[in-house]
Design a protein around this motif. Structure first.
Motif, mmCIF file in Angstrom:
data_model
loop_
_atom_site.group_PDB
_atom_site.id
_atom_site.type_symbol
_atom_site.label_atom_id
_atom_site.label_comp_id
_atom_site.label_asym_id
_atom_site.label_seq_id
_atom_site.Cartn_x
_atom_site.Cartn_y
_atom_site.Cartn_z
ATOM 1 N N GLY A 7 -2.908 3.439 4.932
ATOM 2 C CA GLY A 7 -3.215 2.618 3.654
ATOM 3 C C GLY A 7 -4.089 3.264 2.686
ATOM 4 N N ARG A 8 -3.647 3.018 1.315
ATOM 5 C CA ARG A 8 -4.955 2.794 -0.122
ATOM 6 C C ARG A 8 -4.989 1.386 -0.197
ATOM 7 N NH1 ARG A 8 -4.660 7.394 -3.645
ATOM 8 N NH2 ARG A 8 -7.015 7.393 -4.169
ATOM 9 N N LEU B 18 1.156 -1.003 0.044
ATOM 10 C CA LEU B 18 0.142 -0.047 0.102
ATOM 11 C C LEU B 18 1.252 1.120 -0.222
ATOM 12 C CD1 LEU B 18 -2.612 -1.009 2.560
ATOM 13 C CD2 LEU B 18 -2.861 -0.893 0.527
ATOM 14 N N LYS B 19 0.542 2.282 -1.131
ATOM 15 C CA LYS B 19 1.102 3.488 -1.021
ATOM 16 C C LYS B 19 0.619 4.311 1.046
ATOM 17 C CE LYS B 19 0.944 4.776 -5.241
ATOM 18 N NZ LYS B 19 0.516 5.946 -6.398
ATOM 19 N N GLN B 20 1.607 4.413 1.763
ATOM 20 C CA GLN B 20 1.578 4.681 2.888
ATOM 21 C C GLN B 20 1.639 5.927 3.654
ATOM 22 O OE1 GLN B 20 3.092 1.563 5.294
ATOM 23 N NE2 GLN B 20 1.109 -0.043 4.864
ATOM 24 N N ALA B 21 1.038 7.217 4.627
ATOM 25 C CA ALA B 21 1.766 7.895 5.522
ATOM 26 C C ALA B 21 0.749 7.649 6.676
ATOM 27 C CB ALA B 21 0.854 8.931 4.454
ATOM 28 N N THR B 22 1.875 8.882 7.508
ATOM 29 C CA THR B 22 1.297 8.800 9.143
ATOM 30 C C THR B 22 0.761 10.100 9.706
ATOM 31 O OG1 THR B 22 3.346 9.888 9.967
ATOM 32 C CG2 THR B 22 3.178 7.609 9.575
ATOM 33 N N THR B 23 -0.588 9.857 10.167
ATOM 34 C CA THR B 23 -1.124 10.765 11.017
ATOM 35 C C THR B 23 -1.856 11.207 12.311
ATOM 36 O OG1 THR B 23 -2.658 12.178 9.851
ATOM 37 C CG2 THR B 23 -3.811 10.162 9.423
ATOM 38 N N GLU C 239 -7.193 2.953 4.599
ATOM 39 C CA GLU C 239 -7.988 2.423 5.994
ATOM 40 C C GLU C 239 -6.207 2.107 6.423
ATOM 41 O OE1 GLU C 239 -7.558 -1.850 4.695
ATOM 42 O OE2 GLU C 239 -5.274 -2.615 3.994
ATOM 43 N N VAL C 240 -6.720 2.242 7.909
ATOM 44 C CA VAL C 240 -5.794 1.962 9.126
ATOM 45 C C VAL C 240 -4.973 0.546 9.042
ATOM 46 C CG1 VAL C 240 -5.325 2.610 11.407
ATOM 47 C CG2 VAL C 240 -7.328 3.678 10.612
ATOM 48 N N VAL C 241 -3.421 0.753 8.877
ATOM 49 C CA VAL C 241 -2.641 -0.204 8.514
ATOM 50 C C VAL C 241 -2.364 -0.588 9.761
ATOM 51 C CG1 VAL C 241 -3.205 0.189 6.206
ATOM 52 C CG2 VAL C 241 -0.880 0.920 7.168
ATOM 53 N N GLY C 242 -1.592 0.030 10.880
ATOM 54 C CA GLY C 242 -0.843 0.162 12.320
ATOM 55 C C GLY C 242 -0.699 1.233 12.776
#
Length: 542
Positions: free
Chosen positions: A405-406, A344-349, A413-416
């Motif tokens: 991630g998408r 997944l392409k991911q980012a933090t928030t 979706e929240v992945v972690g």
């Protein structure tokens, strides 16, 4: 003084020009070889156009001049696919792929399992399309739609140079297939011809052309496009073909629906190339086993930047067509093919809060409320947490720094979580045991992970109040069907949530392209202020 040309001379010249221009187009777009500078091709097209204006009786549907010129449509007509146009299920890990192989093997004989091999190709990140040719001439082009019916976008697809308006002559097709060692297929086509050919592929835009289009948008003071996929999808669905023509789109063919003597998917790719379609054949690979599939996917995971366009994974298909057909369909996806996606392409928030929304079936779904974050080119403010078991598995808390991630590069979706960044002020997520809407006791049937409200009169199910409120605000384009989808996806819980929606929140919804998402958000924002009388009416106060 310009020499007058006779009708017969014009007819002969027009045919020669069409053949020569097609030869240059095929070489440039399919073989990736430029035989003459583009200016020469343009000059020949201009001569052809002028001749056809003088002798319009010689204009044919396959003429290069007919690519652009369709009228602006009021709407797209629906067209039925000759064969259902399916989508693919996803796999994200080697374990997922091993599970897939195990599932399909159970449906096959021992001999079939032993002869299983695979054809792998890059998974293009664009818009799936279907092309139908009759007696060699391009007649109908359509989007996937719901898989049974798509939208007729023929005039728009005609503007894309990599789509042949006429298939290559049978003699040329046969000669190419014989060179490839496919003599049986060549004989079949020689004997049966090309009466109707149905092809599927992907409308895409190269990374280079994506930047050029955005540069043109900036010069005109217009908003830029978030990513190549949205640009490709939005361009194909323009009601004015002239706009599509300006978008520098490309089409790669990857599936042959018509039987032309092929026994494998690999042979279909060879036939598509011989017919005159642009393909990804030089990037594809025949894999004898799953280990070779893993190596192929990992190669492109590391080298995807070398490709001219965006991909979001690889497609793995059982190569033998008889075995593929035997495996059949599950839901709306073929069992014999799968999308082996990249991570997944991911980012933090920051996870600010969790709301629990109730769907029409009574299913209670936790929705993460996030600090706005950009993931894969779109802004995300909400993401699914799926269910109570997933919350426990992820170990997330309110206030956590979370990884978003998408899934499939689309659904947020929240992945972690990142527990190392906790301050001690985080709060546990308490999953309700009572319906957050009507207060009824929730139930979870044995063996299921979903808690449900079983009250048949729960307002969340009826939704009449919500419809009344939105109707009172008179928001253009926002009707009950869209409200239902927003509620079901957990994007809104009460009417006030509408005014916090971003374009990126809407894009994962089916049939929401970038433009329609933007239009709806703008329509909602334009109704932030209404008269007091209308507001009181919206609240249902008498």
């Amino acid at each position: 003084m310009e020499k007058e040309i006779s009708r017969e001379e014009a007819k002969e010249r027009i045919e020669k020009l069409k053949k020569l221009i097609e030869k240059y187009r095929y070489s440039r777009h399919v073989l990736d070889k430029e035989l003459v500078p583009i200016e020469v091709e343009d000059s020949l097209k201009k001569e052809l156009f002028d001749l056809e204006q003088k002798f319009p009786e010689f204009i044919t549907p396959d003429s290069p001049t007919q690519r652009v010129g369709g009228k602006v449509l009021e709407k797209f007509e629906k067209t039925k696919h000759p064969v259902p146009m399916l989508s693919l299920n996803d796999a994200f890990s080697e374990k997922d792929m091993e599970d897939w192989l195990e599932r399909i093997s159970k449906l096959l004989t021992k001999e079939e399992v032993e002869k299983l091999d695979f054809f792998c190709e890059p998974k293009l990140d664009g818009l799936a399309i279907e092309l139908i040719y009759k007696d060699g001439i391009f007649k109908i082009g359509a989007t996937r739609g719901d898989g049974i019916y798509g939208e007729n976008v023929t005039e728009n697809l005609k503007t894309i140079e990599s789509i042949p308006l006429r298939l290559r002559d049978i003699e040329e097709v046969v000669a190419d297939l014989e060179k490839e060692g496919e003599k049986e297929i060549a004989e079949y086509i020689k004997k049966n011809g090309l009466k109707e050919v149905v092809v599927r592929g992907e409308a895409v835009i190269t990374k280079k052309n994506f930047e050029l289009v955005n540069e043109e948008q900036r010069k005109l003071g217009l908003p830029t496009f978030a990513n190549p996929r949205n640009l490709a999808a939005g361009s194909i669905r323009q009601l004015d073909p002239k706009i599509t023509a300006k978008r520098r789109l490309d089409v790669n063919a990857y599936d042959l629906i018509t039987y032309l003597g092929q026994k494998t998917h690999e042979q279909e790719h060879k036939i598509l190339h011989a017919l005159g379609f642009k393909t990804n054949n030089k990037y594809c690979k025949h894999c004898k086993n799953l280990q070779e599939v893993f190596e192929y996917r990992n190669y492109w995971l590391k080298n995807r930047e070398k490709l001219p366009y965006e991909i979001d994974g690889t497609v793995v298909q059982v190569n033998d067509n008889k075995i593929f057909e035997k495996l059949g369909v599950v839901g709306k996806a073929p069992r014999g093919a799968i999308a082996f996606k990249f991570p997944l392409k991911q980012a933090t928030t920051i996870l600010k809060d969790v709301r629990f929304q109730v769907g029409r079936t009574g299913a209670v779904t936790p929705v993460a409320i996030l600090e706005p974050v950009e993931v894969g080119g779109v802004t995300i403010t909400r993401a699914t947490l799926h269910n109570e078991d997933m919350i426990k598995k992820l170990g997330v808390k309110i206030g956590d720094t979370v990884v978003i991630g998408r899934a499939g590069d689309v659904i947020p979706e929240v992945v972690g979580a990142l527990p190392e960044l906790r301050t001690g002020k985080e709060r546990e997520i308490q999953f309700p045991r009572e319906c957050p809407v009507c207060g009824s006791k929730l139930e979870k049937p044995q063996g299921e992970v979903i808690w449900r409200c079983v009250n048949p009169k729960c307002p969340a199910k009826e939704r009449r109040y919500f419809y009344h409120f939105v109707k009172a605000f008179d928001i253009l384009g926002l009707g009950p069907k869209i409200i239902d989808r927003l509620l079901d996806e957990g994007l809104i819980e009460d009417p006030a949530d509408l005014f916090t929606l971003k374009e990126g929140d809407l894009l994962p919804l089916e049939r929401f392209a970038e433009k329609s998402a933007k239009n709806l958000v703008n329509a909602i924002q334009s109704r932030k202020e209404i008269s007091l009388a209308r507001f009181i009416y919206a609240l249902g106060i008498r």
